[in-house]
Scaffold this motif. Structure first.
Motif, PDB file in Angstrom:
ATOM      1  N   GLY A 172     122.140 -10.370   9.271  1.00  0.00           N
ATOM      2  CA  GLY A 172     120.728 -10.614   9.578  1.00  0.00           C
ATOM      3  C   GLY A 172     120.396 -12.040   9.955  1.00  0.00           C
ATOM      4  N   CYS A 173     121.377 -12.784  10.501  1.00  0.00           N
ATOM      5  CA  CYS A 173     121.119 -14.197  10.843  1.00  0.00           C
ATOM      6  C   CYS A 173     120.203 -14.337  12.061  1.00  0.00           C
ATOM      7  CB  CYS A 173     122.427 -14.939  11.093  1.00  0.00           C
ATOM      8  SG  CYS A 173     123.334 -14.384  12.564  1.00  0.00           S
ATOM      9  N   GLY A 174     120.213 -13.340  12.971  1.00  0.00           N
ATOM     10  CA  GLY A 174     119.298 -13.364  14.123  1.00  0.00           C
ATOM     11  C   GLY A 174     119.789 -14.155  15.316  1.00  0.00           C
ATOM     12  N   ILE A 175     121.044 -14.634  15.256  1.00  0.00           N
ATOM     13  CA  ILE A 175     121.572 -15.421  16.394  1.00  0.00           C
ATOM     14  C   ILE A 175     121.593 -14.566  17.660  1.00  0.00           C
ATOM     15  CG2 ILE A 175     123.694 -16.492  17.303  1.00  0.00           C
ATOM     16  CD1 ILE A 175     124.111 -17.694  14.499  1.00  0.00           C
ATOM     17  N   ILE A 180     126.396 -11.337  25.743  1.00  0.00           N
ATOM     18  CA  ILE A 180     126.173 -12.640  25.097  1.00  0.00           C
ATOM     19  C   ILE A 180     126.009 -12.464  23.583  1.00  0.00           C
ATOM     20  CG2 ILE A 180     124.522 -14.559  24.879  1.00  0.00           C
ATOM     21  CD1 ILE A 180     124.154 -14.419  27.927  1.00  0.00           C
ATOM     22  N   CYS A 181     125.310 -11.402  23.169  1.00  0.00           N
ATOM     23  CA  CYS A 181     125.099 -11.150  21.730  1.00  0.00           C
ATOM     24  C   CYS A 181     126.438 -10.998  21.013  1.00  0.00           C
ATOM     25  CB  CYS A 181     124.203  -9.938  21.511  1.00  0.00           C
ATOM     26  SG  CYS A 181     124.784  -8.431  22.334  1.00  0.00           S
ATOM     27  N   ALA A 182     127.350 -10.241  21.639  1.00  0.00           N
ATOM     28  CA  ALA A 182     128.662  -9.993  21.026  1.00  0.00           C
ATOM     29  C   ALA A 182     129.469 -11.287  20.942  1.00  0.00           C
ATOM     30  CB  ALA A 182     129.419  -8.941  21.835  1.00  0.00           C
ATOM     31  N   PRO A 188     128.438 -14.440  14.758  1.00  0.00           N
ATOM     32  CA  PRO A 188     129.457 -15.131  13.960  1.00  0.00           C
ATOM     33  C   PRO A 188     130.244 -14.175  13.063  1.00  0.00           C
ATOM     34  CG  PRO A 188     127.266 -15.532  13.045  1.00  0.00           C
ATOM     35  CD  PRO A 188     127.061 -14.745  14.315  1.00  0.00           C
ATOM     36  N   LYS A 189     129.784 -12.938  12.912  1.00  0.00           N
ATOM     37  CA  LYS A 189     130.443 -11.983  12.004  1.00  0.00           C
ATOM     38  C   LYS A 189     131.224 -10.909  12.755  1.00  0.00           C
ATOM     39  CE  LYS A 189     129.197 -13.809   8.185  1.00  0.00           C
ATOM     40  NZ  LYS A 189     130.252 -14.359   7.302  1.00  0.00           N
TER      41      LYS A 189
END
Lengths: 85, 390
Positions: free
Chosen positions: A36-39, A68-70, A74-75
């Protein structure tokens, strides 16, 4: 609908243009890995990744599959999967 | 009547059209026009915003934004500056913004040349701008006033380029009749835009059109060009009624009615051709002139009618589409295809400021008479080519 001179459009007209059909790869969000970091949401160039119950998901009607999201997650919670029709 | 520089006459014409926004970048030989306008703005002679920019691309972009906001706009450029505007010229036409520009005609690099030919505006032929060519300083400035009326007409709404030959018209001092503000105000109503860009009521101009709609938007521009064909003629007539001067509608004719050989050309060379025609007529050669005033929209039907009685045509091009021929020559032949058996000769001349004299014109007419006799036609010939340096 009659066309406007000069292709002039009122706000919100892009909603009618479902750019999700352009996609080759679809981002698949793994809720178990998402912290749930929202990056992903911040980096999404379409502004269509939203939070729900501390987890993030995209709107496939408009996601063009840029990935880009992928790349930013960071996880490793987002995987790009080839669309099969 | 005042003896003034061509550029000053154009600036005066722009002033009486009361533009709200002027944006330009100085470039030879257009500089005197915008220099004069910026002085007029500084002196309060025009209540306009003069936007100084760092390039011609910015100048046309400022005009696009200002025009979308509902203002009357003006810019001027030439040669490399016009080439730099290229991409945005399509936007101005596609967004249907009635910007008026003086396009001073100058050659393009390389090799570097600052002198006159018409390669620069010919190379912008397909941008969707109306292109009108002027013969002298009076016409170049009178046409500005007509251009706003054409551009802002509701079923046209297209930008207009008023083309004038660099130096030959911009830097020459000629007697020019100036305009009474009251008369111009009566002739040219205020710009009444269809759409206005306003932050309080946001809109997208020139929005995305997918393959199901793009063609139709392009078709609308083509239709507007068809309207312009009629309206350019009407407005030239209205201008004559109001101001007493007339330069033709889409084309003008000079001693053309009984001419066996017709010369077709655009711009300042028209004056030289008229003098050459008078002398040839005195020698009994039946030669006449079709002055092309509107290059886009192209006056196909008018040219067909005007050429109907001729045996030969000579087309002058101060430009060349490399690997083919002069652009006007191509367009004229295409207009006559299947409609006329006339002998057609195309000449490339006046490039990079090379003088065109009365003798040049007479030599071309002699070649046309020879071609009619022999039946041998060279379709694309460079005039006065200096073979000794090649």
């Amino acid at each position: 609908m009659k066309l406007s001179v000069g292709a002039v459009a009122e706000p919100g007209s892009t909603r009618a243009n479902k750019t999700g059909t352009w996609r080759t790869f679809r981002p698949v969000f793994n809720a178990d890995l998402c912290v749930g970091c929202g990056i992903c949401s911040q980096f999404c160039p379409e502004g269509i990744i939203h939070e729900k119950n501390d987890k993030y998901a995209t709107d496939y009607d408009y996601c063009k599959g840029c990935g880009i999201c992928a790349a930013e997650c960071p996880k490793g919670a987002i995987k790009m999967v080839l669309e099969v029709k | 009547m005042k003896v003034i520089e061509g550029s000053y006459a154009v600036a005066e014409a722009v002033r009486v059209c009361k533009p709200h926004v002027i944006s330009a970048y100085p470039i030879t030989p257009q500089t005197h026009i915008v220099e004069t306008l910026s002085q007029m703005v500084a002196d309060g002679a025009i209540k306009a915003e003069y936007v100084r920019v760092e390039s011609e691309f910015s100048a046309i972009s400022v005009c696009i934004g200002a025009s979308a906001a509902g203002t009357r706009t003006y810019t001027a450029t030439t040669s490399q500056g016009l080439a730099l505007m290229h991409e945005a010229l399509f936007n101005a036409a596609g967004m249907r913004l009635p910007i008026v520009m003086t396009a001073v005609n100058r050659s393009l690099s390389a090799p570097l040349s600052i002198w006159n030919d018409q390669q620069d505006t010919i190379s912008q032929r397909d941008t969707g701008w109306i292109q009108l060519h002027a013969e002298n300083a009076q016409e170049a400035s009178d046409t500005i006033i007509q251009a706003y009326k054409i551009a802002e007409y509701r079923s046209i709404l297209l930008p207009v380029m008023v083309c004038m030959d660099g130096y030959i018209l911009t830097h020459v001092y000629e007697p020019v009749e100036l305009w009474e503000q009251k008369k111009v105000d009566a002739f040219l109503p205020e710009f009444d835009p269809v759409h206005v860009l306003d932050p309080k009521k946001p809109k997208t101009f020139g929005a995305f059109a997918d393959p199901s709609l793009y063609t139709e938007f392009r078709y609308m521009v083509q239709e507007a060009m068809e309207v312009a064909k009629k309206k350019i003629v009407d407005i030239a007539n209205e201008f004559r009624d109001e101001f007493g001067r007339y330069y033709g509608g889409l084309i003008d004719e000079y001693r053309a009615k009984d001419a066996e050989t017709l010369i077709l050309a655009m711009g300042s060379v028209i004056g030289t051709i008229k003098d050459a025609i008078d002398e040839m007529r005195a020698d009994g050669i039946p030669v006449g002139l079709l002055k092309i005033r509107a290059y886009r929209p192209f006056p196909v039907d008018t040219i067909r009618d005007a050429v109907a009685g001729a045996k030969a045509i000579i087309v002058l091009d101060k430009n060349i589409s490399m690997g083919y021929e002069g652009a006007l020559f191509t367009d004229v032949k295409s207009a006559l295809y299947g409609k006329s058996g006339v002998t057609a000769l195309g000449f490339i001349l006046g490039l990079g400021g090379r003088d065109i004299t009365k003798q040049t014109i007479k030599d071309m007419v002699a070649k046309a008479l020879e071609a009619m006799k022999s039946g041998k036609v060279q379709e694309c010939e460079f005039v006065d080519l200096r073979k000794e340096v090649l």
